[in-house]
Design an enzyme around this catalytic site. Structure first.
Site, PDB file in Angstrom:
ATOM      1  N   SER A 144       5.846  -6.179 -14.129  1.00  0.00           N
ATOM      2  CA  SER A 144       5.171  -6.055 -15.401  1.00  0.00           C
ATOM      3  C   SER A 144       6.103  -5.435 -16.401  1.00  0.00           C
ATOM      4  O   SER A 144       7.211  -5.281 -16.417  1.00  0.00           O
ATOM      5  CB  SER A 144       4.433  -4.613 -15.030  1.00  0.00           C
ATOM      6  OG  SER A 144       3.781  -3.942 -16.174  1.00  0.00           O
ATOM      7  N   TYR A 157       4.260   4.272 -11.807  1.00  0.00           N
ATOM      8  CA  TYR A 157       4.297   2.733 -12.073  1.00  0.00           C
ATOM      9  C   TYR A 157       5.490   1.997 -12.547  1.00  0.00           C
ATOM     10  O   TYR A 157       6.016   1.081 -11.921  1.00  0.00           O
ATOM     11  CB  TYR A 157       3.081   2.500 -12.693  1.00  0.00           C
ATOM     12  CG  TYR A 157       2.584   0.995 -12.707  1.00  0.00           C
ATOM     13  CD1 TYR A 157       1.804   0.325 -11.607  1.00  0.00           C
ATOM     14  CD2 TYR A 157       2.735   0.463 -13.825  1.00  0.00           C
ATOM     15  CE1 TYR A 157       1.410  -0.950 -11.906  1.00  0.00           C
ATOM     16  CE2 TYR A 157       2.432  -0.874 -13.964  1.00  0.00           C
ATOM     17  CZ  TYR A 157       1.511  -1.373 -13.303  1.00  0.00           C
ATOM     18  OH  TYR A 157       1.448  -2.811 -13.273  1.00  0.00           O
TER      19      TYR A 157
HETATM   20  N1  LIG Z   1      -3.694  -6.655 -15.171  1.00  0.00           N
HETATM   21  C1  LIG Z   1      -2.619  -6.176 -15.728  1.00  0.00           C
HETATM   22  O1  LIG Z   1      -2.468  -6.036 -17.261  1.00  0.00           O
HETATM   23  C2  LIG Z   1      -1.399  -6.313 -15.097  1.00  0.00           C
HETATM   24  C3  LIG Z   1      -0.205  -6.153 -16.044  1.00  0.00           C
HETATM   25  C4  LIG Z   1       1.077  -5.939 -15.345  1.00  0.00           C
HETATM   26  C5  LIG Z   1       1.368  -6.097 -14.247  1.00  0.00           C
HETATM   27  N2  LIG Z   1       0.148  -6.199 -13.279  1.00  0.00           N
HETATM   28  C6  LIG Z   1       0.503  -6.464 -11.726  1.00  0.00           C
HETATM   29  O2  LIG Z   1      -0.395  -7.641 -11.266  1.00  0.00           O
HETATM   30  C7  LIG Z   1      -0.676  -7.394  -9.941  1.00  0.00           C
HETATM   31  C8  LIG Z   1      -2.086  -7.812  -9.606  1.00  0.00           C
HETATM   32  O3  LIG Z   1      -2.717  -7.045 -10.526  1.00  0.00           O
HETATM   33  P1  LIG Z   1      -4.388  -7.136 -11.205  1.00  0.00           P
HETATM   34  O4  LIG Z   1      -4.457  -6.826 -12.529  1.00  0.00           O
HETATM   35  O5  LIG Z   1      -4.654  -8.584 -10.837  1.00  0.00           O
HETATM   36  O6  LIG Z   1      -5.089  -5.939 -10.267  1.00  0.00           O
HETATM   37  P2  LIG Z   1      -6.480  -6.313  -9.404  1.00  0.00           P
HETATM   38  O7  LIG Z   1      -6.764  -4.867  -9.057  1.00  0.00           O
HETATM   39  O8  LIG Z   1      -7.489  -7.032 -10.012  1.00  0.00           O
HETATM   40  O9  LIG Z   1      -5.819  -7.184  -8.023  1.00  0.00           O
HETATM   41  C9  LIG Z   1      -5.047  -6.341  -7.222  1.00  0.00           C
HETATM   42  C10 LIG Z   1      -5.336  -6.681  -5.942  1.00  0.00           C
HETATM   43  O10 LIG Z   1      -4.329  -6.084  -5.255  1.00  0.00           O
HETATM   44  C11 LIG Z   1      -5.157  -5.615  -3.845  1.00  0.00           C
HETATM   45  N3  LIG Z   1      -4.195  -4.464  -3.217  1.00  0.00           N
HETATM   46  C12 LIG Z   1      -3.840  -3.209  -3.840  1.00  0.00           C
HETATM   47  N4  LIG Z   1      -3.329  -2.501  -2.805  1.00  0.00           N
HETATM   48  C13 LIG Z   1      -3.026  -3.219  -1.805  1.00  0.00           C
HETATM   49  C14 LIG Z   1      -2.329  -3.006  -0.737  1.00  0.00           C
HETATM   50  N5  LIG Z   1      -1.721  -1.940  -0.253  1.00  0.00           N
HETATM   51  N6  LIG Z   1      -2.457  -4.091   0.435  1.00  0.00           N
HETATM   52  C15 LIG Z   1      -3.013  -5.184   0.038  1.00  0.00           C
HETATM   53  N7  LIG Z   1      -3.725  -5.578  -0.947  1.00  0.00           N
HETATM   54  C16 LIG Z   1      -3.846  -4.515  -2.068  1.00  0.00           C
HETATM   55  C17 LIG Z   1      -6.484  -5.115  -4.366  1.00  0.00           C
HETATM   56  O11 LIG Z   1      -7.416  -4.896  -3.331  1.00  0.00           O
HETATM   57  C18 LIG Z   1      -6.699  -6.202  -5.225  1.00  0.00           C
HETATM   58  O12 LIG Z   1      -7.606  -7.112  -4.857  1.00  0.00           O
HETATM   59  C19 LIG Z   1      -0.250  -5.895  -9.839  1.00  0.00           C
HETATM   60  O13 LIG Z   1       0.951  -5.905  -9.000  1.00  0.00           O
HETATM   61  C20 LIG Z   1      -0.044  -5.230 -10.985  1.00  0.00           C
HETATM   62  O14 LIG Z   1       0.756  -4.042 -11.111  1.00  0.00           O
HETATM   63  C21 LIG Z   1      -1.317  -6.441 -13.718  1.00  0.00           C
END
Ligand SMILES: NC(=O)c1ccc[n+]([C@@H]2O[C@H](COP(=O)([O-])OP(=O)(O)OC[C@H]3O[C@@H](n4cnc5c(N)ncnc54)[C@H](O)[C@@H]3O)[C@@H](O)[C@H]2O)c1
Length: 288
Positions: A144, A157
């Site tokens: 991130s 985080y």
């Molecule tokens: N959305 C953003 O703005 C953003 C920005 C930077 C980084 N990220 C990173 O991108 C990745 C995906 O995030 P997203 O925004 O798509 O979120 P999201 O919540 O839409 O998807 C995340 C998925 O991970 C699963 N998950 C969570 N904990 C888990 C575990 N212990 N074991 C297995 N599955 C698990 C959830 O059930 C969910 O389906 C994350 O690592 C997040 O930190 C997101």
């Protein structure tokens, strides 16, 4: 229909939602055979129903903090499709939030368990399978922009994401001899349930204060970067991280206010002589 003996085998954690889901669909569109793991079985089932191609998409209920689960996820790809070529360690949560002086140690640990330990376990078991197969491979970790800067309030985080970036660099050095590349993607603000779930309208309204690029990031935009990092065009990239953030980090301290239409650097062009005693020159900017 791709040849199942030669199609790439990819594994995605957290594939039931957001960026992971978009990446599963992108990999399928590229002809891959995909196995995804997630904690959320209802969302996983919805994706399986939507794709409706059990020969190319498999799901394994997975908690990425549990080593046996992660080993089983990778094992499913090896047993079902013969090997693993690409691992996308994506699963994540926001985790502990609020002032660090109030943060419970258990919440800090849990944040690091999902983000840090989860990426370590995914890398460990994918790399073991890739080394055993002998054909090399690619690992992509979802970090991130939070991992390259601060902001407060999401300290656990941010620190865990910084650990993912550093882990990626270290792992790249170790795994290069096995022709396993490993890189990280650092998304900025992306329209997924993780960040938009609570108050999408407020986030949209404040977008111009987050990043200079006019559009909010979409899960597909990050999936595109992951596809590049997983594919042959990035063959000389390993141990690095790619910012996919609409210029959020480039904006940095915003010292010149170039994104503010009323800012001085938008209204005038010229040259400042500092403290030399010479007079600055400037003229109004003409509309283009
Ligand atoms: N959305 C953003 O703005 C953003 C920005 C930077 C980084 N990220 C990173 O991108 C990745 C995906 O995030 P997203 O925004 O798509 O979120 P999201 O919540 O839409 O998807 C995340 C998925 O991970 C699963 N998950 C969570 N904990 C888990 C575990 N212990 N074991 C297995 N599955 C698990 C959830 O059930 C969910 O389906 C994350 O690592 C997040 O930190 C997101």
């Amino acid at each position: 229909m791709p040849d199942q003996r030669t199609a790439r085998v990819t594994v995605v954690t957290g594939g039931a939602s957001g960026i992971g889901r978009a990446t599963v669909l992108r990999f399928l569109a590229e002809g891959d055979q995909v196995v995804f793991g997630d904690l959320n079985e209802a969302n996983a089932q919805a994706l399986l129903d939507e794709v409706a191609d059990p020969a190319r998409l498999r799901f394994v209920p997975t908690d990425v903090t549990d080593e046996a689960d992660v080993a089983a996820l990778v094992g499913d790809a090896v047993d079902g499709f013969g090997r693993i070529d690409v691992m996308f360690n994506n699963a994540g949560i926001g985790g502990a939030f609020g002032p660090l002086v109030e943060t419970e140690a258990a919440d800090w640990d849990r944040t690091f368990a999902v983000i840090g330990r989860g990426v370590f376990l995914g890398t460990k078991h994918a790399a073991r399978a890739m080394i055993a197969h002998g054909g090399g491979g690619v690992i992509v970790n979802n970090a991130s922009v939070a991992g390259v800067g601060g902001g407060g309030g999401l300290t656990a985080y941010s620190a865990a994401k910084a650990a993912v970036i550093n882990f990626t660099a270290n792992a790249a050095v170790e795994l290069a001899a096995h022709r396993i590349r490993i890189n990280a993607v650092c998304p900025g603000l992306v329209n997924t349930p993780l960040v938009m779930g609570r108050d999408a309208a407020a986030i949209e309204a404040q977008l111009a204060t987050f990043q200079p690029w006019p559009d909010l990031g979409r899960p597909e935009d990050i999936a595109g970067v992951v596809a590049f990092l997983a594919g042959p065009d990035s063959v000389f990239l390993t141990g690095t991280h790619v910012l996919a953030d609409g210029g959020m980090v480039a904006w940095g301290p915003r010292m010149t206010g170039t994104s503010d239409p009323r800012g001085r650097t938008r209204q005038y062009v010229g040259f400042t002589e500092g403290t030399t005693g010479r007079r600055p020159t400037r003229r109004p900017v003409h509309d283009i």
